[in-house]
Write an enzyme that holds these catalytic residues in place. Structure first.
Site, PDB file in Angstrom:
ATOM      1  N   ASP A 262      45.323 -58.942  70.869  1.00 16.75           N
ATOM      2  CA  ASP A 262      45.145 -57.686  71.632  1.00 16.75           C
ATOM      3  C   ASP A 262      45.962 -57.650  72.910  1.00 16.75           C
ATOM      4  O   ASP A 262      45.574 -57.002  73.886  1.00 16.75           O
ATOM      5  CB  ASP A 262      43.667 -57.458  71.997  1.00 16.75           C
ATOM      6  CG  ASP A 262      42.758 -57.528  70.798  1.00 16.75           C
ATOM      7  OD1 ASP A 262      43.176 -57.047  69.736  1.00 16.75           O
ATOM      8  OD2 ASP A 262      41.647 -58.060  70.923  1.00 16.75           O
TER       9      ASP A 262
ATOM     10  N   HIS B 211      46.625 -53.304  65.564  1.00 19.28           N
ATOM     11  CA  HIS B 211      47.610 -52.945  66.574  1.00 19.28           C
ATOM     12  C   HIS B 211      47.404 -51.477  66.865  1.00 19.28           C
ATOM     13  O   HIS B 211      47.212 -50.702  65.938  1.00 19.28           O
ATOM     14  CB  HIS B 211      49.003 -53.002  65.981  1.00 19.28           C
ATOM     15  CG  HIS B 211      49.576 -54.355  65.889  1.00 19.28           C
ATOM     16  ND1 HIS B 211      49.262 -55.370  66.739  1.00 19.28           N
ATOM     17  CD2 HIS B 211      50.500 -54.837  65.046  1.00 19.28           C
ATOM     18  CE1 HIS B 211      49.975 -56.421  66.398  1.00 19.28           C
ATOM     19  NE2 HIS B 211      50.712 -56.137  65.374  1.00 19.28           N
TER      20      HIS B 211
HETATM   21  P1  GDP Z   1      47.772 -55.804  69.808  1.00 14.58           P
HETATM   22  O1  GDP Z   1      46.862 -56.234  68.721  1.00 14.58           O
HETATM   23  O2  GDP Z   1      48.364 -56.959  70.527  1.00 14.58           O
HETATM   24  O3  GDP Z   1      48.785 -54.821  69.390  1.00 14.58           O
HETATM   25  O4  GDP Z   1      46.901 -55.086  70.916  1.00 14.58           O
HETATM   26  P2  GDP Z   1      45.964 -53.803  70.745  1.00 14.58           P
HETATM   27  O5  GDP Z   1      46.780 -52.666  70.327  1.00 14.58           O
HETATM   28  O6  GDP Z   1      44.782 -54.130  69.956  1.00 14.58           O
HETATM   29  O7  GDP Z   1      45.454 -53.648  72.248  1.00 14.58           O
HETATM   30  C1  GDP Z   1      46.228 -53.307  73.286  1.00 14.58           C
HETATM   31  C2  GDP Z   1      45.727 -52.010  73.891  1.00 14.58           C
HETATM   32  O8  GDP Z   1      46.413 -51.784  75.096  1.00 14.58           O
HETATM   33  C3  GDP Z   1      45.987 -50.786  73.037  1.00 14.58           C
HETATM   34  O9  GDP Z   1      44.943 -49.884  73.212  1.00 14.58           O
HETATM   35  C4  GDP Z   1      47.297 -50.238  73.608  1.00 14.58           C
HETATM   36  O10 GDP Z   1      47.462 -48.852  73.420  1.00 14.58           O
HETATM   37  C5  GDP Z   1      47.124 -50.558  75.052  1.00 14.58           C
HETATM   38  N1  GDP Z   1      48.336 -50.796  75.817  1.00 14.58           N
HETATM   39  C6  GDP Z   1      49.457 -51.499  75.460  1.00 14.58           C
HETATM   40  N2  GDP Z   1      50.308 -51.577  76.500  1.00 14.58           N
HETATM   41  C7  GDP Z   1      49.701 -50.928  77.538  1.00 14.58           C
HETATM   42  C8  GDP Z   1      50.065 -50.698  78.899  1.00 14.58           C
HETATM   43  O11 GDP Z   1      51.095 -51.117  79.385  1.00 14.58           O
HETATM   44  N3  GDP Z   1      49.161 -50.010  79.651  1.00 14.58           N
HETATM   45  C9  GDP Z   1      47.986 -49.537  79.175  1.00 14.58           C
HETATM   46  N4  GDP Z   1      47.176 -48.879  79.977  1.00 14.58           N
HETATM   47  N5  GDP Z   1      47.606 -49.760  77.901  1.00 14.58           N
HETATM   48  C10 GDP Z   1      48.457 -50.432  77.104  1.00 14.58           C
END
Ligand code: GDP
Length: 424
Positions: A12, A40
């Site tokens: 995440d 993701h």
């Molecule tokens: P992954 O499994 O590593 O892809 O992570 P996830 O998608 O499960 O969780 C990351 C969360 O952070 C998601 O809701 C993304 O939309 C959000 N996100 C990613 N980069 C940023 C950022 O720079 N700022 C903010 N506020 N949210 C972000």
């Protein structure tokens, strides 16, 4: 050339967004391990999509998306996600599924669920999606490769053998109904029809692509702390979450991997069981959880509230080391703008001694965080794309993390959307 995007922590980290952004300049995006047990989140012009099994390049028409042989391939999840893209108006993506990928079977999900029930309070925090039984079976050589669906006699024989073994467990240990060979066979024949159009020799495909000078992006699921060898075993996942495994999980030569981008958040979050040294409680945690990510820190697949804490430099330095990271993408910097001061965990205290090295699990369970406090920037940096426009305190925070991790932070993400990034 091959580039890997992997998680430096517990998963995440925001890999979906970084992969989606980097995919723009790639020809091929590959999932090489794990299954539909994590998610993701990608946000683009079509909307917001939670992808679990599909590679993050599916929203770009120029990309070939590959489900590599190392994946736990769950056909219903695959079809459901394809449908959700269609419903969201995304043009039909190009997808290839390895002919050597193994199938995550209905009995894997059952076994996972029964086992978690049996363990009750002592459970491993499994998502009950069958991943652990799947990989156990793969290495016990009772898994089923996609190509085997095309040899019906062989398949029946294999199913007989599998059911004999599984039924001992299911009836005697779990006291549940027996598996039936005929039912499973029928199910597999249905899946065969649905998946046949996607099946390919993906190892040959990527080999040829490399010869033609194409760019391949390996997309990791979860993160270093969930690796079965280098993570917080046994609270890990069951396939390797390391960039190095990308070479096995689709079949590219290790020498072709030129860039390994480790993704980490500007604070910590984790879901599932196992030690999480920087875990916060109470109001401080609630506020960070509510403000985190793009919709709060809740699991993309499970909806479970994530544990949150300050940036863990001990875990991240180690996480980048075991990945062999060449650069870091730091996400969610925008989330921290509300804080007067921000803590960073720079050491673990174990039995009265402070260490900067990430320990093995029994010692990790005893670790207490040692914090360094930095000033906050008290303003909204969401969407900033120019390093010089970041407040000095925010720049200093990033530079401090970079020094702690020991790997250059080349990308700073300032929002969930594709273009909200600073490149350094
Ligand atoms: P992954 O499994 O590593 O892809 O992570 P996830 O998608 O499960 O969780 C990351 C969360 O952070 C998601 O809701 C993304 O939309 C959000 N996100 C990613 N980069 C940023 C950022 O720079 N700022 C903010 N506020 N949210 C972000």
């Amino acid at each position: 050339m091959v580039q890997a995007i992997i998680g430096a922590n517990w998963g995440d980290e925001g890999k979906g967004k970084i992969t989606d952004m980097m995919a723009e300049h790639s020809d091929i995006v590959v999932r090489f391990q794990g299954g539909a047990n994590a998610g993701h989140t990608i946000i683009n012009d079509y909307g917001r999509f939670a992808l679990h099994l599909l590679p993050s390049g599916v929203c770009y028409p120029h990309i070939t998306n590959i489900i590599g042989n190392g994946v736990a391939f769950h056909v219903p999840s695959f079809l459901k996600e394809l449908q959700s893209l269609k419903d969201g108006g995304v043009p039909t993506p190009k997808i290839l599924v390895s002919d050597r990928v193994q199938l995550l079977m209905p009995y894997h999900v059952l076994q996972d669920t029964y086992e978690e029930e049996r363990l009750a309070g002592r459970a491993f925090g499994s998502t009950r999606s069958g991943i652990a039984p799947f990989y156990s079976d793969k290495y016990a050589k009772i898994g089923i490769q996609l190509n085997e669906l095309f040899d019906e006699a062989l398949l029946k024989e294999r199913l007989e053998k599998i059911c004999t073994l599984k039924n001992v467990l299911f009836t005697h240990l779990y006291h549940k109904p027996e598996l039936k060979v005929d039912e499973l066979f029928r199910q597999l024949m249905e899946w065969r029809e649905q998946i046949a159009p996607y099946m390919a020799d993906t190892q040959r495909f990527v080999t040829n692509a490399l010869k033609e000078g194409k760019t391949i992006l390996l997309e990791g699921q979860l993160g270093s702390m969930r690796d079965p060898d280098f993570g917080i075993y046994p609270f890990t996942t069951s396939s390797h979450t390391l960039a190095g495994f990308g070479c096995v999980g689709v079949g590219v030569p290790p020498t072709a991997v030129e860039r390994i981008t480790a993704v980490t958040k500007a604070y910590s979050s984790a879901v599932g069981a196992g030690a999480f040294v920087v875990r916060l409680d109470g109001d401080e945690a609630d506020e960070l959880r509510r403000r985190g990510g793009d919709k709060g820190e809740f699991g993309a697949t499970t909806g479970r509230p994530r544990d949150v804490g300050w940036f863990d430099a001990v875990a991240t330095r180690y996480g980048c080391r075991v990945q062999g990271a060449t650069d870091v993408a730091l996400t969610c910097l925008d989330v921290l703008g509300y804080l007067d001061e921000i803590k960073v965990c720079t050491g673990y205290e174990i039995d009265g001694q402070v260490t900067r090295d990430f320990p093995v699990t029994p010692l990790l369970n005893k670790a207490k965080p040692v914090y360094t406090t930095l000033p906050g920037w008290k303003c909204d940096v969401r969407g900033i794309t120019d390093w010089n426009k970041l407040p000095k305190e925010a720049q200093d925070y990033v530079l401090f993390l970079e020094q702690e991790i020991g790997v250059p932070i080349r990308t700073v993400s300032t929002g969930p959307s594709r273009h909200e990034n600073i490149f350094r």
